[in-house]
Design a protein around this motif. Structure first.
Motif, PDB file in Angstrom:
ATOM      1  N   SER A  14       3.651  -0.767   2.429  1.00  0.00           N
ATOM      2  CA  SER A  14       2.851  -1.326   1.324  1.00  0.00           C
ATOM      3  C   SER A  14       2.663  -0.260   0.257  1.00  0.00           C
ATOM      4  O   SER A  14       2.556   0.931   0.555  1.00  0.00           O
ATOM      5  N   ASP A  16       0.751   0.159  -3.738  1.00  0.00           N
ATOM      6  CA  ASP A  16       0.098  -0.377  -4.929  1.00  0.00           C
ATOM      7  C   ASP A  16       1.068  -0.290  -6.099  1.00  0.00           C
ATOM      8  O   ASP A  16       2.151   0.273  -5.989  1.00  0.00           O
ATOM      9  N   LYS A  17       0.656  -0.793  -7.233  1.00  0.00           N
ATOM     10  CA  LYS A  17       1.516  -0.757  -8.421  1.00  0.00           C
ATOM     11  C   LYS A  17       2.072   0.643  -8.620  1.00  0.00           C
ATOM     12  O   LYS A  17       1.329   1.621  -8.655  1.00  0.00           O
ATOM     13  N   LYS A  42       4.547   8.217  -2.470  1.00  0.00           N
ATOM     14  CA  LYS A  42       4.728   7.018  -3.307  1.00  0.00           C
ATOM     15  C   LYS A  42       6.141   6.941  -3.866  1.00  0.00           C
ATOM     16  O   LYS A  42       6.724   5.859  -3.946  1.00  0.00           O
ATOM     17  N   SER A 153      -4.129   9.679  -8.098  1.00  0.00           N
ATOM     18  CA  SER A 153      -5.179   9.047  -7.293  1.00  0.00           C
ATOM     19  C   SER A 153      -6.539   9.089  -7.986  1.00  0.00           C
ATOM     20  O   SER A 153      -7.424   8.288  -7.670  1.00  0.00           O
ATOM     21  N   LYS A 156      -8.482   6.060  -9.453  1.00  0.00           N
ATOM     22  CA  LYS A 156      -9.215   5.102  -8.620  1.00  0.00           C
ATOM     23  C   LYS A 156     -10.512   5.684  -8.061  1.00  0.00           C
ATOM     24  O   LYS A 156     -11.199   5.021  -7.285  1.00  0.00           O
TER      25      LYS A 156
END
Length: 354
Positions: A14, A16-17, A42, A153, A156
């Motif tokens: 998984s 994220d964008k 990522k 990061s 967020k």
């Protein structure tokens, strides 16, 4: 260990964008080097999502369930049985034996001497990459960059939690001595600092082994948590020290010096562009390949820049400097000089210009 590998093999990745970086992966074998939070995982996961699900295996070697001895007995057989084409060993440990696969991707803070791997050095976001995370690009973007720095990061993390978040992240990634050295480096950002000076300062408040301190200092430099800038034509002179990201300064120190923060930000843009530079007396950055001087002058005007030019005229003449660029926060202009082209450029225009 077979059970764990089966679990990892079947688990969907998984992500994220994903915001694209200036580096990308192809069908080669790589080692991706970079500090914690620089975006290694990522980058790899985004690449894996473009492959067939049953063609790859992603292993985070920090997984506490991994027994390295058992993994070494099992991994090659598992890859062969499941026809694994691409193997990713994130947070790689040198004790892990590497199986023979079509494509190997290793993520590590330190560079590994493995000849057949193409090396990618990944740094925190530069200013251009940072803008991809902004909802709109306007005059507030640069101020936002000063607040957040280059760790993706941080977008967020709530503003009241950012400093503690960085502290916890660094404490997890570094040992106690490395962390203590980094705190001192944060206080001395963009200044000349030797390992011996660090030793002299730290021994006043704690018992310190000089050998251990020197090794920890070298480790921070090797892993790129700190960067050292050499004096022009004086390789043995004390080097200037810069941090891997400007966000570390407010997180690790109460010292407030905007000029040094700004200078560190300019240094990182040069570093990430692969531009070799040096410092000299009165010179922030001398770039021999361009016969250029970079001056960090966030709030300069034409008058103060003219006075600065008078102070460094001997250097300009001696090294046949063709261009002097003063990086500012928002001022743009030029100064007349008989030997060099002299101009003021706002940081955002300069950083996006090449």
């Amino acid at each position: 260990m077979e059970i764990l590998l089966q679990e990892l093999f079947k688990t969907d990745i998984s992500l994220d964008k994903f915001h694209f970086r200036k580096v990308y992966l192809e069908d080669l074998s790589y080692q991706i080097n970079g500090i914690t939070q620089s975006g290694k995982s990522k980058l790899v996961k985004n690449y894996l999502l473009g492959l067939k699900k049953n063609s790859y295996l992603y292993i985070d070697c920090d997984d506490v369930r991994i027994d390295i001895e058992e993994l070494n007995k099992t991994l090659t057989r598992f890859c062969n049985q499941n026809k694994i084409d691409t193997l990713v060993l994130d947070n790689y440990k040198k004790e892990i034996k590497i199986p023979n696969v079509t494509q190997l991707i290793i993520c590590s803070e330190v560079h590994l001497e493995i000849e057949y791997l193409t090396t990618i050095q990944l740094y925190p976001l530069d200013y251009e990459e940072f803008l991809a995370y902004e909802h709109k690009y306007d005059s507030t973007a640069l101020n936002h960059f000063f607040q957040l720095g280059g760790f993706a990061s941080m977008h967020k993390v709530h503003s009241d939690e950012r400093n503690i978040y960085i502290q916890k992240t660094l404490k997890y990634a570094l040992d106690e001595m490395e962390f203590d050295i980094l705190i001192l480096c944060a206080k001395m950002m963009a200044q000349k600092l030797s390992p011996y000076s660090i030793y002299e300062r730290l021994k006043q408040s704690r018992k310190v082994s000089k050998d251990k301190l020197y090794k920890s200092y070298e480790s921070l430099n090797t892993k790129n948590y700190i960067h050292l800038l050499e004096k022009n034509n004086h390789p043995k002179a004390t080097k200037k020290i810069y941090l891997c990201d400007i966000s570390l300064k407010p997180a690790l120190s109460l010292d407030k010096h905007f000029g040094r923060l700004f200078e560190n930000m300019v240094f990182l843009e040069l570093l990430k562009s692969g531009i070799e530079s040096y410092y000299d007396d009165g010179i922030d950055f001398y770039i021999p390949s361009r016969d250029e001087i970079i001056l960090c002058k966030p709030f300069a005007d034409e008058r103060t820049l003219f006075k600065k030019m008078e102070a460094i005229e001997a250097f300009i003449f001696s090294y046949s400097i063709k261009k002097v660029t003063a990086i500012t926060m928002n001022r743009e202009g030029s100064v007349s000089h008989p030997f060099s082209k002299v101009e003021m450029l706002p940081f955002d225009i300069w950083a996006l210009g090449d």
